[in-house]
Design an enzyme around this catalytic site. Structure first.
Site, PDB file in Angstrom:
ATOM      1  N   HIS A  83       0.873  -1.139  -0.020  1.00  0.00           N
ATOM      2  CA  HIS A  83      -0.096  -0.119   0.003  1.00  0.00           C
ATOM      3  C   HIS A  83       1.062   1.270   0.037  1.00  0.00           C
ATOM      4  CE1 HIS A  83      -3.804   2.114   1.609  1.00  0.00           C
ATOM      5  NE2 HIS A  83      -3.125   2.958   1.132  1.00  0.00           N
ATOM      6  N   HIS A 117       0.887   4.877  -2.316  1.00  0.00           N
ATOM      7  CA  HIS A 117       0.316   5.712  -3.463  1.00  0.00           C
ATOM      8  C   HIS A 117       1.670   6.393  -4.063  1.00  0.00           C
ATOM      9  CE1 HIS A 117      -3.943   5.680  -2.600  1.00  0.00           C
ATOM     10  NE2 HIS A 117      -3.653   5.411  -1.412  1.00  0.00           N
ATOM     11  N   ARG A 127       2.108  14.847 -15.835  1.00  0.00           N
ATOM     12  CA  ARG A 127       1.319  14.815 -17.162  1.00  0.00           C
ATOM     13  C   ARG A 127       1.718  13.723 -18.191  1.00  0.00           C
ATOM     14  NH1 ARG A 127      -0.655  20.121 -17.350  1.00  0.00           N
ATOM     15  NH2 ARG A 127      -1.426  20.558 -15.233  1.00  0.00           N
ATOM     16  N   GLU A 133     -10.898   3.252   7.086  1.00  0.00           N
ATOM     17  CA  GLU A 133      -9.960   4.202   7.716  1.00  0.00           C
ATOM     18  C   GLU A 133     -10.574   5.291   8.383  1.00  0.00           C
ATOM     19  OE1 GLU A 133      -6.458   7.039   5.750  1.00  0.00           O
ATOM     20  OE2 GLU A 133      -8.004   6.281   4.292  1.00  0.00           O
ATOM     21  N   ASP A 168       1.883   4.384   2.573  1.00  0.00           N
ATOM     22  CA  ASP A 168       0.610   5.007   2.246  1.00  0.00           C
ATOM     23  C   ASP A 168       1.159   6.078   1.382  1.00  0.00           C
ATOM     24  OD1 ASP A 168      -1.920   5.892   1.681  1.00  0.00           O
ATOM     25  OD2 ASP A 168      -2.318   6.211   3.539  1.00  0.00           O
TER      26      ASP A 168
END
Length: 338
Positions: free
Chosen positions: A9, A11, A64, A194, A271
């Site tokens: 986990h 991001h 981008r 959470e 995280d």
């Protein structure tokens, strides 16, 4: 010797260090609310969970190009490797990039996939990817995301998740997107439990979740704990994240010991490490204060990993020895899920 670790986990958008984020933002003509490293670090001092989500959206929209996406995978892979990671299951959020800036699906998925390949080649770290939807995402966009994720299954995609504010709405509108992913061989790995409790967790389980990202509020409900244990659902626990977003007030109040005492397998994770000022080593130090050993965390990570069986078998052979604390083969690890 640094103990070997599995992370399930993280991001990738939340792993970007301030200096790198400033460089990417300037190159892409994006204006941030802070234009110095110190300013971004101050911006990352979140006041609550809602503040964190606002900052996350604002900063991660700087990404981008395929090269941006590739770079964030490679940069974090090196950081994780340096803290002992041998397997990384990383999250990225493509739907926001498509919706907010019209970036093509293939631009996004190619960049992340190529980053995973480069991480293996340069650092020997196996990276697999789990695209995330978000609560509030237009249903048609969610279904398109699931379809593209299945198309990239042979390029490192191993699951489909959903994040965002649990209090914003239920998962039910995304049933078809979840089913598209599941039918295409991508298990469902949502954020739940959470900031919200029983209802959020139960809905995720009813939709076939094989892991829960966070899931810590299950500790409040003995019946949910029993169901989670019986189904073999792994919880991806992120101690510093829980403290920084305020869903846990202080470390001694963290429910991780209660979850482990109930027999729940809990992997240990960062995280959003850059945004929360942490790293994989630090999270394992906190987990050890809460009674979770390196071997415990590794076994839970292995049980929850969604990668192909050959990778699982190889990673199983790198596990920390539960008896001596050294790195060695696992002789009595969890049964691997196919």
């Amino acid at each position: 010797m640094i103990s070997k670790k599995i992370e399930l986990h993280v991001h990738l958008e939340g792993s970007i260090r301030p200096a790198t984020l400033l460089e990417i933002a300037r190159r892409n003509g994006e204006v941030l609310p802070a234009n110095t490293v110190d300013g971004l670090e101050e911006l990352y001092r979140f006041t609550d969970f809602r503040h964190f989500l606002d900052v996350w959206v604002m900063t991660t929209n700087c990404l981008r190009t395929a090269d941006d996406f590739r770079r964030v995978v490679v940069d974090y892979a090196k950081q994780a490797r340096d803290h002992g990671a041998v397997y990384l299951e990383a999250i990225f959020s493509p739907a926001e990039r498509v919706q907010d800036h019209g970036i093509g699906w293939d631009e996004i998925y190619t960049g992340y996939s190529e980053g995973a390949i480069e991480a293996q080649e340069r650092f020997g770290l196996t990276v697999r990817l789990t695209p995330d939807l978000y609560r509030g995402c237009p249903v048609e966009l969610a279904e398109a995301c699931a379809t593209v994720s299945v198309r990239y299954r042979d390029r490192g995609m191993v699951g489909l998740g959903i994040g965002g504010n649990e209090l914003q709405g239920p998962l039910e509108p995304y049933r078809k997107a979840i089913q598209i992913a599941q039918d295409g061989g991508l298990p469902f790995v949502p954020h739940a439990g959470e900031a919200a409790g029983r209802q959020s967790i139960q809905e995720a389980l009813n939709l076939g979740a094989v892991r829960l990202r966070h899931g810590i509020r299950a500790a409040d409900d003995p019946h949910l704990l029993t169901e989670i244990v019986e189904r073999g659902v792994v919880l991806d626990v992120c101690p510093t994240s829980n403290l920084r977003t305020g869903v846990v007030k202080h470390l001694a109040a963290h429910p991780l010991p209660r979850l482990r005492d109930a027999g729940v397998a809990c992997s240990i994770n960062t995280d959003d490490p850059a945004m929360f000022g942490t790293d994989l080593g630090r999270e394992h130090e906190l987990a050890s204060q809460l009674g979770v050993t390196a071997a415990d965390a590794y076994a839970a990570g292995l049980a929850g990993a969604l990668c192909e069986e050959a990778v699982k078998e190889r990673v199983a052979g790198m596990a920390p020895d539960p008896f001596s604390g050294r790195n060695g083969p696992v002789h009595n690890g969890p049964r691997l899920r196919s």
